[in-house]
Write a protein that holds these residues in place. Structure first.
Motif, PDB file in Angstrom:
ATOM      1  N   VAL A  14       0.865  -1.178   0.000  1.00  0.00           N
ATOM      2  CA  VAL A  14       0.000   0.000   0.000  1.00  0.00           C
ATOM      3  C   VAL A  14       0.902   1.228   0.000  1.00  0.00           C
ATOM      4  CG1 VAL A  14      -1.839   1.237   1.205  1.00  0.00           C
ATOM      5  CG2 VAL A  14      -1.728  -1.267   1.337  1.00  0.00           C
ATOM      6  N   TYR A  15       0.928   1.942  -1.120  1.00  0.00           N
ATOM      7  CA  TYR A  15       1.768   3.139  -1.250  1.00  0.00           C
ATOM      8  C   TYR A  15       0.868   4.341  -1.501  1.00  0.00           C
ATOM      9  CZ  TYR A  15       5.279  -0.458  -2.180  1.00  0.00           C
ATOM     10  OH  TYR A  15       6.080  -1.565  -2.098  1.00  0.00           O
ATOM     11  N   ILE A  16       0.918   5.301  -0.619  1.00  0.00           N
ATOM     12  CA  ILE A  16       0.104   6.505  -0.772  1.00  0.00           C
ATOM     13  C   ILE A  16       0.972   7.711  -0.434  1.00  0.00           C
ATOM     14  CG2 ILE A  16      -1.967   7.747  -0.052  1.00  0.00           C
ATOM     15  CD1 ILE A  16      -3.197   5.098   0.777  1.00  0.00           C
ATOM     16  N   ASP A  17       1.070   8.623  -1.366  1.00  0.00           N
ATOM     17  CA  ASP A  17       1.823   9.853  -1.115  1.00  0.00           C
ATOM     18  C   ASP A  17       1.050  10.755  -0.170  1.00  0.00           C
ATOM     19  OD1 ASP A  17       4.042   9.265  -2.682  1.00  0.00           O
ATOM     20  OD2 ASP A  17       3.081  10.012  -4.506  1.00  0.00           O
ATOM     21  N   GLY A  18       1.793  11.406   0.714  1.00  0.00           N
ATOM     22  CA  GLY A  18       1.179  12.373   1.606  1.00  0.00           C
ATOM     23  C   GLY A  18       1.056  13.730   0.945  1.00  0.00           C
ATOM     24  N   ALA A  19       0.520  14.670   1.691  1.00  0.00           N
ATOM     25  CA  ALA A  19       0.413  16.043   1.196  1.00  0.00           C
ATOM     26  C   ALA A  19       1.802  16.590   0.866  1.00  0.00           C
ATOM     27  CB  ALA A  19      -0.271  16.912   2.242  1.00  0.00           C
ATOM     28  N   LYS A  20       1.843  17.521  -0.073  1.00  0.00           N
ATOM     29  CA  LYS A  20       3.135  18.055  -0.504  1.00  0.00           C
ATOM     30  C   LYS A  20       3.816  18.882   0.586  1.00  0.00           C
ATOM     31  CE  LYS A  20       2.056  18.027  -5.432  1.00  0.00           C
ATOM     32  NZ  LYS A  20       1.909  18.848  -6.685  1.00  0.00           N
ATOM     33  N   PRO A  47      -5.436 -15.369   8.490  1.00  0.00           N
ATOM     34  CA  PRO A  47      -5.863 -15.626   7.105  1.00  0.00           C
ATOM     35  C   PRO A  47      -7.377 -15.689   6.937  1.00  0.00           C
ATOM     36  CG  PRO A  47      -4.917 -17.610   8.097  1.00  0.00           C
ATOM     37  CD  PRO A  47      -4.630 -16.481   9.034  1.00  0.00           C
ATOM     38  N   ASP A  48      -8.086 -16.145   7.952  1.00  0.00           N
ATOM     39  CA  ASP A  48      -9.537 -16.222   7.819  1.00  0.00           C
ATOM     40  C   ASP A  48     -10.190 -14.855   7.998  1.00  0.00           C
ATOM     41  OD1 ASP A  48      -9.776 -18.996   7.249  1.00  0.00           O
ATOM     42  OD2 ASP A  48      -9.309 -19.415   9.343  1.00  0.00           O
ATOM     43  N   TRP A  49      -9.625 -14.042   8.850  1.00  0.00           N
ATOM     44  CA  TRP A  49     -10.127 -12.661   8.925  1.00  0.00           C
ATOM     45  C   TRP A  49      -9.938 -11.982   7.573  1.00  0.00           C
ATOM     46  CZ3 TRP A  49     -12.708 -10.189  12.844  1.00  0.00           C
ATOM     47  CH2 TRP A  49     -12.912  -8.810  12.662  1.00  0.00           C
ATOM     48  N   ARG A  50      -8.744 -12.140   6.978  1.00  0.00           N
ATOM     49  CA  ARG A  50      -8.471 -11.535   5.675  1.00  0.00           C
ATOM     50  C   ARG A  50      -9.422 -12.088   4.617  1.00  0.00           C
ATOM     51  NH1 ARG A  50      -5.312  -8.943   2.415  1.00  0.00           N
ATOM     52  NH2 ARG A  50      -4.061  -8.124   4.122  1.00  0.00           N
ATOM     53  N   ARG A  51      -9.648 -13.400   4.621  1.00  0.00           N
ATOM     54  CA  ARG A  51     -10.496 -14.035   3.606  1.00  0.00           C
ATOM     55  C   ARG A  51     -11.930 -13.529   3.675  1.00  0.00           C
ATOM     56  NH1 ARG A  51     -13.692 -18.427   4.193  1.00  0.00           N
ATOM     57  NH2 ARG A  51     -12.759 -18.918   6.224  1.00  0.00           N
ATOM     58  N   LEU A  52     -12.412 -13.278   4.870  1.00  0.00           N
ATOM     59  CA  LEU A  52     -13.811 -12.909   5.051  1.00  0.00           C
ATOM     60  C   LEU A  52     -14.061 -11.405   5.034  1.00  0.00           C
ATOM     61  CD1 LEU A  52     -14.576 -15.488   7.880  1.00  0.00           C
ATOM     62  CD2 LEU A  52     -15.427 -15.580   5.520  1.00  0.00           C
ATOM     63  N   ALA A  53     -13.001 -10.612   5.147  1.00  0.00           N
ATOM     64  CA  ALA A  53     -13.169  -9.156   5.238  1.00  0.00           C
ATOM     65  C   ALA A  53     -13.400  -8.528   3.869  1.00  0.00           C
ATOM     66  CB  ALA A  53     -11.934  -8.541   5.888  1.00  0.00           C
ATOM     67  N   GLU A  54     -14.138  -7.447   3.857  1.00  0.00           N
ATOM     68  CA  GLU A  54     -14.337  -6.637   2.655  1.00  0.00           C
ATOM     69  C   GLU A  54     -13.290  -5.523   2.623  1.00  0.00           C
ATOM     70  OE1 GLU A  54     -16.550  -7.128   0.291  1.00  0.00           O
ATOM     71  OE2 GLU A  54     -17.497  -8.853   1.288  1.00  0.00           O
ATOM     72  N   PRO A  55     -12.964  -4.999   1.445  1.00  0.00           N
ATOM     73  CA  PRO A  55     -12.071  -3.828   1.406  1.00  0.00           C
ATOM     74  C   PRO A  55     -12.640  -2.696   2.246  1.00  0.00           C
ATOM     75  CG  PRO A  55     -12.330  -4.756  -0.790  1.00  0.00           C
ATOM     76  CD  PRO A  55     -13.316  -5.472   0.089  1.00  0.00           C
ATOM     77  N   ALA A  56     -11.763  -1.994   2.938  1.00  0.00           N
ATOM     78  CA  ALA A  56     -12.199  -0.934   3.842  1.00  0.00           C
ATOM     79  C   ALA A  56     -12.878   0.194   3.071  1.00  0.00           C
ATOM     80  CB  ALA A  56     -11.002  -0.392   4.603  1.00  0.00           C
ATOM     81  N   LYS A  57     -13.949   0.736   3.644  1.00  0.00           N
ATOM     82  CA  LYS A  57     -14.670   1.841   3.025  1.00  0.00           C
ATOM     83  C   LYS A  57     -14.091   3.197   3.413  1.00  0.00           C
ATOM     84  CE  LYS A  57     -19.016  -0.738   2.734  1.00  0.00           C
ATOM     85  NZ  LYS A  57     -20.450  -0.785   3.137  1.00  0.00           N
ATOM     86  N   HIS A  58     -13.338   3.225   4.513  1.00  0.00           N
ATOM     87  CA  HIS A  58     -12.767   4.474   5.001  1.00  0.00           C
ATOM     88  C   HIS A  58     -11.332   4.226   5.461  1.00  0.00           C
ATOM     89  CE1 HIS A  58     -16.850   6.113   4.993  1.00  0.00           C
ATOM     90  NE2 HIS A  58     -17.222   5.031   5.666  1.00  0.00           N
ATOM     91  N   THR A  59     -10.546   5.268   5.486  1.00  0.00           N
ATOM     92  CA  THR A  59      -9.181   5.201   5.998  1.00  0.00           C
ATOM     93  C   THR A  59      -9.181   5.586   7.467  1.00  0.00           C
ATOM     94  OG1 THR A  59      -8.179   5.653   3.854  1.00  0.00           O
ATOM     95  CG2 THR A  59      -6.848   6.177   5.798  1.00  0.00           C
ATOM     96  N   ALA A  60      -8.448   4.840   8.273  1.00  0.00           N
ATOM     97  CA  ALA A  60      -8.376   5.110   9.710  1.00  0.00           C
ATOM     98  C   ALA A  60      -7.937   6.544   9.957  1.00  0.00           C
ATOM     99  CB  ALA A  60      -7.400   4.139  10.367  1.00  0.00           C
ATOM    100  N   TRP A  61      -8.478   7.129  11.029  1.00  0.00           N
ATOM    101  CA  TRP A  61      -8.181   8.529  11.315  1.00  0.00           C
ATOM    102  C   TRP A  61      -6.686   8.749  11.446  1.00  0.00           C
ATOM    103  CZ3 TRP A  61      -5.492  11.266  14.919  1.00  0.00           C
ATOM    104  CH2 TRP A  61      -5.656  12.659  14.887  1.00  0.00           C
ATOM    105  N   ALA A  62      -5.978   7.876  12.132  1.00  0.00           N
ATOM    106  CA  ALA A  62      -4.546   8.077  12.370  1.00  0.00           C
ATOM    107  C   ALA A  62      -3.756   8.039  11.066  1.00  0.00           C
ATOM    108  CB  ALA A  62      -4.009   7.023  13.341  1.00  0.00           C
ATOM    109  N   VAL A  63      -4.115   7.120  10.174  1.00  0.00           N
ATOM    110  CA  VAL A  63      -3.426   7.048   8.873  1.00  0.00           C
ATOM    111  C   VAL A  63      -3.708   8.310   8.068  1.00  0.00           C
ATOM    112  CG1 VAL A  63      -3.298   5.786   6.686  1.00  0.00           C
ATOM    113  CG2 VAL A  63      -3.461   4.526   8.850  1.00  0.00           C
ATOM    114  N   ALA A  64      -4.967   8.727   8.034  1.00  0.00           N
ATOM    115  CA  ALA A  64      -5.332   9.930   7.280  1.00  0.00           C
ATOM    116  C   ALA A  64      -4.607  11.160   7.827  1.00  0.00           C
ATOM    117  CB  ALA A  64      -6.844  10.137   7.335  1.00  0.00           C
TER     118      ALA A  64
END
Length: 391
Positions: A14-20, A47-64
């Motif tokens: 997961v590669y995401i550039d931050g603000a400039k 692995p079972d949590w990963r298998r059953l999980a859906e892609p996240a709809k929002h980014t965690a506050w701390a990451v954002a």
């Protein structure tokens, strides 16, 4: 992704550039694979949590918040399963290498985050800390780490296990970077304010190996010079610290079962032995036991508040041992784990901030030294770390 340390999780590209522009512009960070990133599956080390999980709809506050402040996300890192672990070994994905202690565990559950920072794969990392999951790997890997005041940083869109103990954890390669990260996530400036004294917790030392106590004693002059005069003779608790462990385990275990029990019952997931055992024991904690543990926690908070009176900070080794060798017998690790959580429960029970400082080694292995401050005193600890770094 070049990952020589097995620090990054499956699907962690997961590669995401931050603000400039921003206070973290030009810095890189990794995030433990319990933080949601929009469009990506949060694997949580299972692995079972990963298998059953859906892609996240929002980014965690701390990451954002990190991205908005200019930091660049370079990947999601390994964790013990569902953050239930303290050594960093994962039955499904292996153990990240400890770059500062080859052949030894990195500590967990924020294992990949600590390994990535220690190995120079990023300068900053997000972890979580319930019973030491940031403090222990920071100590074992020889990096700077902070468990903040409970509730000071949002856990929104972050997978935890125990609502009354879970915090976001901060890790960095140097104290100045840790302070910048703290300013962003805590939303307050780190000013050069000093405590009046550093109080050594003598009963915490009783849980430590003799070599750890000797190393701790050797850095007290440095703390006295950079932080505040050191005083000795204080005991934090009128009961053994292992009693604190028992009560934390009761609350944490019950809350973890309340969070994951329905999912476990429904899906019968693959779980490592100790993780399954932890959940099973949590499911059997009685209401009476939880009530007693919560009453104990109120008393523990009073004891810590008394020790912090007079504008003090508390000093102790972050861990009672250095990183155990890889593949140590489980029976050996169980005893070590009890002593470790007896120490980490001090700040955990109080909801206080604790910073771990990579100030010494024992037998060539890193050892963190910790300062515990009053609730809301995170900036006080970060300022102390900056002064120690300069000294």
């Amino acid at each position: 992704m070049h990952d020589p340390l097995n620090a990054f999780a499956l699907g962690g590209d997961v590669y995401i550039d931050g603000a400039k522009t921003g206070p973290l512009a030009g810095l890189t960070f990794a995030a433990k694979d319990v933080f949601d990133v929009q469009g990506y599956v949060t694997g949580a080390g299972n692995p079972d949590w990963r298998r059953l999980a859906e892609p996240a709809k929002h980014t965690a506050w701390a990451v954002a918040a990190m991205l908005e402040s200019g930091a660049r996300l370079v990947g999601k890192t390994h964790t013990d399963e569902l953050s239930k672990g303290i050594f960093g070994d994962n039955a499904h994905y292996g153990t990240p290498e400890n770059p500062r202690a080859p052949g030894h565990v990195p500590g967990g559950s924020s294992s990949g985050s600590a390994a990535a920072v220690a190995g120079g794969l990023c300068q900053l990392a997000l972890g979580t800390d319930t019973a030491g999951s940031t403090r222990v790997p920071a100590s074992f890997c020889g990096i700077w780490g902070l468990r903040p005041t409970l509730g000071a940083i949002s856990m929104e869109a972050t997978l935890g296990q125990s609502n009354t103990f879970d915090t976001v954890g901060l890790m960095a390669d140097d104290p100045d970077h840790l302070a910048l990260m703290g300013e962003v996530l805590l939303r307050k400036k780190v000013k050069d304010v000093r405590p009046a004294k550093v109080v050594v917790l003598e009963d915490a030392l009783e849980a430590c190996d003799a070599a750890v106590v000797a190393a701790f004693d050797s850095v007290l002059p440095r703390l006295a010079e950079a932080v505040a005069p050191v005083t000795r003779g204080t005991r934090i608790s009128p009961v053994p610290l292992l009693d604190w462990l028992e009560h934390q385990n009761a609350i944490q275990g019950r809350e973890a079962w309340e969070k994951y029990g329905e999912w476990i019952n429904l899906n019968n997931p693959r779980l490592g032995f100790e993780v399954a055992d932890n959940f099973l024991r949590g499911s059997k904690v009685s209401n009476r036991t939880v009530s007693a543990a919560r009453g104990f926690r109120l008393r523990a908070r009073r004891w810590i508040a008394e020790a912090l009176e007079g504008n003090a900070v508390l000093a102790l080794p972050t861990t009672p041992v250095t990183a155990p060798p890889l593949h140590s017998p489980r029976s050996v690790l169980w005893e070590v784990r009890s002593r470790m959580v007896a120490l980490t429960a001090i700040a955990g029970m109080a909801g206080c901030p604790q910073i771990t400082l990579p100030l010494c080694t024992v037998g060539g292995l890193p050892l963190g030294i910790s300062l515990i401050g009053p609730r809301g005193g995170d900036a006080l600890l970060l300022a102390a770390a900056k002064r120690i770094g300069k000294a």
